[in-house]
Design a protein around this motif. Structure first.
Motif, PDB file in Angstrom:
ATOM      1  N   SER A   1      12.752  24.365 -97.097  1.00  0.00           N
ATOM      2  CA  SER A   1      13.038  25.803 -97.144  1.00  0.00           C
ATOM      3  C   SER A   1      14.510  26.006 -96.844  1.00  0.00           C
ATOM      4  O   SER A   1      15.133  25.169 -96.175  1.00  0.00           O
ATOM      5  CB  SER A   1      12.162  26.566 -96.140  1.00  0.00           C
ATOM      6  N   PRO A   2      15.096  27.111 -97.310  1.00  0.00           N
ATOM      7  CA  PRO A   2      16.524  27.351 -97.051  1.00  0.00           C
ATOM      8  C   PRO A   2      16.801  27.465 -95.566  1.00  0.00           C
ATOM      9  O   PRO A   2      16.064  28.109 -94.831  1.00  0.00           O
ATOM     10  CB  PRO A   2      16.791  28.688 -97.772  1.00  0.00           C
ATOM     11  N   GLY A   3      17.882  26.819 -95.142  1.00  0.00           N
ATOM     12  CA  GLY A   3      18.262  26.909 -93.749  1.00  0.00           C
ATOM     13  C   GLY A   3      18.487  25.550 -93.127  1.00  0.00           C
ATOM     14  O   GLY A   3      18.219  24.505 -93.755  1.00  0.00           O
ATOM     15  N   PRO A   4      18.967  25.509 -91.865  1.00  0.00           N
ATOM     16  CA  PRO A   4      19.247  24.230 -91.188  1.00  0.00           C
ATOM     17  C   PRO A   4      17.960  23.519 -90.799  1.00  0.00           C
ATOM     18  O   PRO A   4      16.875  24.100 -90.780  1.00  0.00           O
ATOM     19  CB  PRO A   4      20.038  24.669 -89.953  1.00  0.00           C
ATOM     20  N   ALA A   5      18.100  22.240 -90.469  1.00  0.00           N
ATOM     21  CA  ALA A   5      16.937  21.448 -90.072  1.00  0.00           C
ATOM     22  C   ALA A   5      16.528  21.749 -88.640  1.00  0.00           C
ATOM     23  O   ALA A   5      15.343  21.668 -88.301  1.00  0.00           O
ATOM     24  CB  ALA A   5      17.233  19.965 -90.231  1.00  0.00           C
ATOM     25  N   PHE A   6      17.498  22.120 -87.798  1.00  0.00           N
ATOM     26  CA  PHE A   6      17.207  22.335 -86.375  1.00  0.00           C
ATOM     27  C   PHE A   6      17.346  23.809 -86.012  1.00  0.00           C
ATOM     28  O   PHE A   6      18.110  24.558 -86.628  1.00  0.00           O
ATOM     29  CB  PHE A   6      18.151  21.504 -85.498  1.00  0.00           C
ATOM     30  N   TYR A   7      16.589  24.200 -85.014  1.00  0.00           N
ATOM     31  CA  TYR A   7      16.634  25.568 -84.504  1.00  0.00           C
ATOM     32  C   TYR A   7      17.012  25.516 -83.025  1.00  0.00           C
ATOM     33  O   TYR A   7      16.369  24.818 -82.230  1.00  0.00           O
ATOM     34  CB  TYR A   7      15.275  26.241 -84.668  1.00  0.00           C
ATOM     35  N   ARG A   8      18.069  26.225 -82.679  1.00  0.00           N
ATOM     36  CA  ARG A   8      18.560  26.249 -81.302  1.00  0.00           C
ATOM     37  C   ARG A   8      18.192  27.585 -80.675  1.00  0.00           C
ATOM     38  O   ARG A   8      18.454  28.643 -81.259  1.00  0.00           O
ATOM     39  CB  ARG A   8      20.079  26.054 -81.277  1.00  0.00           C
ATOM     40  N   GLN A   9      17.589  27.537 -79.492  1.00  0.00           N
ATOM     41  CA  GLN A   9      17.153  28.752 -78.829  1.00  0.00           C
ATOM     42  C   GLN A   9      17.432  28.642 -77.331  1.00  0.00           C
ATOM     43  O   GLN A   9      17.255  27.576 -76.736  1.00  0.00           O
ATOM     44  CB  GLN A   9      15.654  28.989 -79.050  1.00  0.00           C
ATOM     45  N   THR A  10      17.863  29.741 -76.726  1.00  0.00           N
ATOM     46  CA  THR A  10      18.104  29.751 -75.281  1.00  0.00           C
ATOM     47  C   THR A  10      16.773  29.875 -74.553  1.00  0.00           C
ATOM     48  O   THR A  10      15.974  30.779 -74.831  1.00  0.00           O
ATOM     49  CB  THR A  10      19.020  30.930 -74.888  1.00  0.00           C
ATOM     50  N   ARG A  11      16.523  28.950 -73.648  1.00  0.00           N
ATOM     51  CA  ARG A  11      15.322  28.980 -72.811  1.00  0.00           C
ATOM     52  C   ARG A  11      15.741  28.990 -71.342  1.00  0.00           C
ATOM     53  O   ARG A  11      16.892  28.698 -71.009  1.00  0.00           O
ATOM     54  CB  ARG A  11      14.437  27.766 -73.094  1.00  0.00           C
ATOM     55  N   VAL A  12      14.778  29.292 -70.479  1.00  0.00           N
ATOM     56  CA  VAL A  12      15.052  29.360 -69.039  1.00  0.00           C
ATOM     57  C   VAL A  12      14.413  28.155 -68.359  1.00  0.00           C
ATOM     58  O   VAL A  12      13.218  27.886 -68.543  1.00  0.00           O
ATOM     59  CB  VAL A  12      14.503  30.664 -68.430  1.00  0.00           C
ATOM     60  N   GLY A  13      15.233  27.448 -67.586  1.00  0.00           N
ATOM     61  CA  GLY A  13      14.755  26.237 -66.931  1.00  0.00           C
ATOM     62  C   GLY A  13      14.580  26.408 -65.436  1.00  0.00           C
ATOM     63  O   GLY A  13      14.347  27.508 -64.931  1.00  0.00           O
ATOM     64  N   ARG A  14      14.714  25.315 -64.733  1.00  0.00           N
ATOM     65  CA  ARG A  14      14.483  25.308 -63.291  1.00  0.00           C
ATOM     66  C   ARG A  14      15.428  26.272 -62.581  1.00  0.00           C
ATOM     67  O   ARG A  14      16.609  26.365 -62.907  1.00  0.00           O
ATOM     68  CB  ARG A  14      14.673  23.883 -62.755  1.00  0.00           C
ATOM     69  N   ASN A  15      14.898  26.993 -61.599  1.00  0.00           N
ATOM     70  CA  ASN A  15      15.660  27.961 -60.808  1.00  0.00           C
ATOM     71  C   ASN A  15      16.316  29.029 -61.678  1.00  0.00           C
ATOM     72  O   ASN A  15      17.432  29.487 -61.404  1.00  0.00           O
ATOM     73  CB  ASN A  15      16.712  27.245 -59.950  1.00  0.00           C
ATOM     74  N   ASN A  16      15.618  29.411 -62.759  1.00  0.00           N
ATOM     75  CA  ASN A  16      16.051  30.516 -63.622  1.00  0.00           C
ATOM     76  C   ASN A  16      17.378  30.213 -64.317  1.00  0.00           C
ATOM     77  O   ASN A  16      18.158  31.139 -64.609  1.00  0.00           O
ATOM     78  CB  ASN A  16      16.162  31.814 -62.814  1.00  0.00           C
ATOM     79  N   THR A  17      17.644  28.948 -64.587  1.00  0.00           N
ATOM     80  CA  THR A  17      18.894  28.540 -65.235  1.00  0.00           C
ATOM     81  C   THR A  17      18.686  28.435 -66.751  1.00  0.00           C
ATOM     82  O   THR A  17      17.826  27.671 -67.205  1.00  0.00           O
ATOM     83  CB  THR A  17      19.368  27.180 -64.690  1.00  0.00           C
ATOM     84  N   PRO A  18      19.462  29.167 -67.553  1.00  0.00           N
ATOM     85  CA  PRO A  18      19.298  29.071 -69.015  1.00  0.00           C
ATOM     86  C   PRO A  18      19.890  27.782 -69.563  1.00  0.00           C
ATOM     87  O   PRO A  18      20.828  27.214 -68.996  1.00  0.00           O
ATOM     88  CB  PRO A  18      20.060  30.301 -69.525  1.00  0.00           C
ATOM     89  N   PHE A  19      19.336  27.317 -70.672  1.00  0.00           N
ATOM     90  CA  PHE A  19      19.851  26.123 -71.348  1.00  0.00           C
ATOM     91  C   PHE A  19      19.488  26.208 -72.824  1.00  0.00           C
ATOM     92  O   PHE A  19      18.530  26.890 -73.211  1.00  0.00           O
ATOM     93  CB  PHE A  19      19.280  24.841 -70.719  1.00  0.00           C
ATOM     94  N   PRO A  20      20.240  25.530 -73.706  1.00  0.00           N
ATOM     95  CA  PRO A  20      19.917  25.527 -75.137  1.00  0.00           C
ATOM     96  C   PRO A  20      18.823  24.506 -75.443  1.00  0.00           C
ATOM     97  O   PRO A  20      18.972  23.319 -75.117  1.00  0.00           O
ATOM     98  CB  PRO A  20      21.240  25.156 -75.797  1.00  0.00           C
ATOM     99  N   MET A  21      17.738  24.930 -76.041  1.00  0.00           N
ATOM    100  CA  MET A  21      16.641  24.025 -76.390  1.00  0.00           C
ATOM    101  C   MET A  21      16.601  23.848 -77.901  1.00  0.00           C
ATOM    102  O   MET A  21      16.780  24.805 -78.663  1.00  0.00           O
ATOM    103  CB  MET A  21      15.297  24.592 -75.901  1.00  0.00           C
ATOM    104  N   TRP A  22      16.334  22.624 -78.322  1.00  0.00           N
ATOM    105  CA  TRP A  22      16.340  22.290 -79.742  1.00  0.00           C
ATOM    106  C   TRP A  22      14.926  22.018 -80.244  1.00  0.00           C
ATOM    107  O   TRP A  22      14.096  21.434 -79.550  1.00  0.00           O
ATOM    108  CB  TRP A  22      17.215  21.059 -79.986  1.00  0.00           C
TER     109      TRP A  22
END
Length: 490
Positions: free
Chosen positions: A327-348
């Motif tokens: 389908s049109p578009g990149p192979a990977f999707y990057r999304q901001t998630r919340v990790g330990r102690n409410n710390t955001p990180f980029p998840m793939w």
């Protein structure tokens, strides 16, 4: 009055359980013979063969000693009981018994002057460990299935104030693999029992002038309802001397008593009983948050993720190419998630939706099928045909192995939420952020998106509070079956 078992907000009729003194139900008659035979065979044949192979003196006598000791050790540990078989298969207990057997045989050899112990002799005891553990697992699964069908249960009479009775019923209703079915209650005071459990008679709030009056009411209710077990929930109106006298009366009549302290989702390894000045004290060990176990978890996470990335590299490349061409578009999707102690990180992740899926989410909010803060749709129109396959078998999550390598995530833990979900969390739900999020977890191996929000939070908090390396190993093993099954993944 026909007893019922409340589960998943419905009443499920069940047959009468086994009464004290009566023979066990048909579903349990073969448990003990099978378990004993497995122990005898596992100890006899391999040990005798190994001793003969290494030319030990008196091989039959030594094998006979092993055969006799192994069941005796199991009997001493009360392993041939419904309580032991219903307790998760008892792998840890089997290992502990096996080590006792090894130590006992080594001691006997020294006492009998047989000299050093050949390695082959003790290696031959491994089949006893494996066969016994396998037999315990088979019985455990059969017993759980029988309990779900309303068999091998115990009738329970609950004593407590109305709200506490309802809390006990609600907690037991969350699962049906335990042995307890509530047949009635004797509430303390005039509070209503809203859970639908039949009320037999009520106990006064104040302790009666004649202590035996409590016992007459409770024992009479137990007889009328055919209850063989009494649950007591202590409170301001049932504690101390009043509870003590009730326990005396129940025990004198041969009726078992269980006192519920009110704590939930605390594993037994975190509980320790002590006493002081006549007071019984329940010590709750805090959850593991630091020290050697957590350091070992971090090392195993990164080592395991690195190994999986190397082994799965061809598959990762193939999936990336398939998503790019599908389908049109990149192979990977990057999304901001919340990790330990409410710390955001980029998840793939591998992209499983159309490119503008985030923009379209607002238009689909009314079709959300989850009863909590997560957004879930069984037939989400944004998901691509290839994306449905990737989601069903959790292949879209594989790029998160790199998040594990970077320390954002763990192999096992609660799933990482998105920031817009976290802002809606209450203090209880925020506790799931006290550990690193995981690539897999209790949520994934227990039904995934088919679970309600309450069930999801309960599983995450159970993991957060009771984490151990053994729990992680168990979840990882169950993940393989959950992924191949694909149930609840959409």
């Amino acid at each position: 009055m026909r007893p019922f078992r409340i589960a998943a907000s419905r009443q499920v009729p069940v047959p009468m359980p086994r009464r004290p003194g009566q023979p066990e139900g048909a579903q349990a008659r073969w448990y003990r013979p099978l378990s004993v035979c497995a122990d005898l065979v596992g100890a006899a044949l391999p040990v005798a063969a190994a001793i003969v192979e290494v030319h030990e003196p008196h091989p039959l006598r030594l094998a006979a000693v092993a055969v006799v000791l192994w069941p005796l050790i199991r009997v001493a540990g009360k392993r041939y009981t419904l309580a032991a078989w219903g307790d998760g298969g008892g792998l840890r207990a089997v290992l502990r018994d096996w080590l006792v057997l090894v130590g006992a045989l080594a001691t006997l050899r020294v006492v009998c002057g047989l000299g050093s112990v050949p390695a082959e002799a003790f290696t031959a005891l491994i089949p006893a460990l494996v066969l016994t553990a396998a037999c315990q697992k088979v019985i455990h699964r059969h017993l759980r299935a029988a309990r779900r069908r309303g068999q091998a249960l115990r009738h329970v009479l609950v004593i407590g104030e109305g709200p506490t009775v309802d809390a006990v019923v609600e907690q037991l209703a969350q699962r049906t693999d335990h042995e307890y079915v509530i047949v009635g209650t004797c509430p303390i005071g005039e509070d209503d029992v809203l859970s639908g459990v039949p009320v037999d008679l009520r106990l006064p709030c104040a302790a009666p002038e004649i202590p035996e009056q409590d016992a007459e009411v409770v024992l009479g209710a137990a007889d009328r309802l055919s209850a063989d077990l009494v649950f007591v929930v202590p409170g301001p109106h049932m504690s101390g001397e009043r509870l003590r006298r009730l326990a005396w009366a129940l025990h004198d009549r041969g009726c078992a008593l269980v006192v519920l302290p009110g704590i939930v989702d605390v594993t037994r390894r975190r509980v320790r009983l002590t006493s002081a000045a006549g007071l019984t004290m329940l010590h709750i060990v805090p959850p593991l948050r630091r020290g050697t176990p957590t350091l070992l978890k971090s090392v195993l996470d990164r080592a395991g993720a690195l190994l999986l990335v190397v082994v799965l590299a061809p598959l990762l490349l193939l999936l990336a190419l398939a998503v790019r061409l599908g389908s049109p578009g990149p192979a990977f999707y990057r999304q901001t998630r919340v990790g330990r102690n409410n710390t955001p990180f980029p998840m793939w992740k591998f992209r499983t939706m159309v490119v503008d899926a985030d923009r379209l989410k607002g238009e689909l909010e009314a079709a959300n099928e989850n009863d909590g803060h997560m957004f879930k749709m069984r037939r989400d129109p944004r998901v691509t045909p290839l994306g449905r396959i990737l989601r069903r078998y959790s292949l879209d999550e594989l790029p998160q192995l790199f998040n594990v390598l970077l320390g954002h995530m763990s192999l096992v833990g609660p799933r990482p939420p998105v920031p817009e979900e976290v802002v809606k969390y209450n203090p209880v739900e925020m506790r799931r952020l006290s550990v690193k999020p995981g690539l897999t977890g209790l949520w994934q191996v227990s039904g995934r998106s088919d679970l309600s929000w309450h069930e999801t939070i309960a599983l995450d908090l159970r993991y957060v509070d009771n984490w151990s390396l053994a729990v992680d190993m168990n979840v990882l093993a169950r993940t393989v079956r959950a992924v191949l099954n694909g149930q609840g993944a959409y």
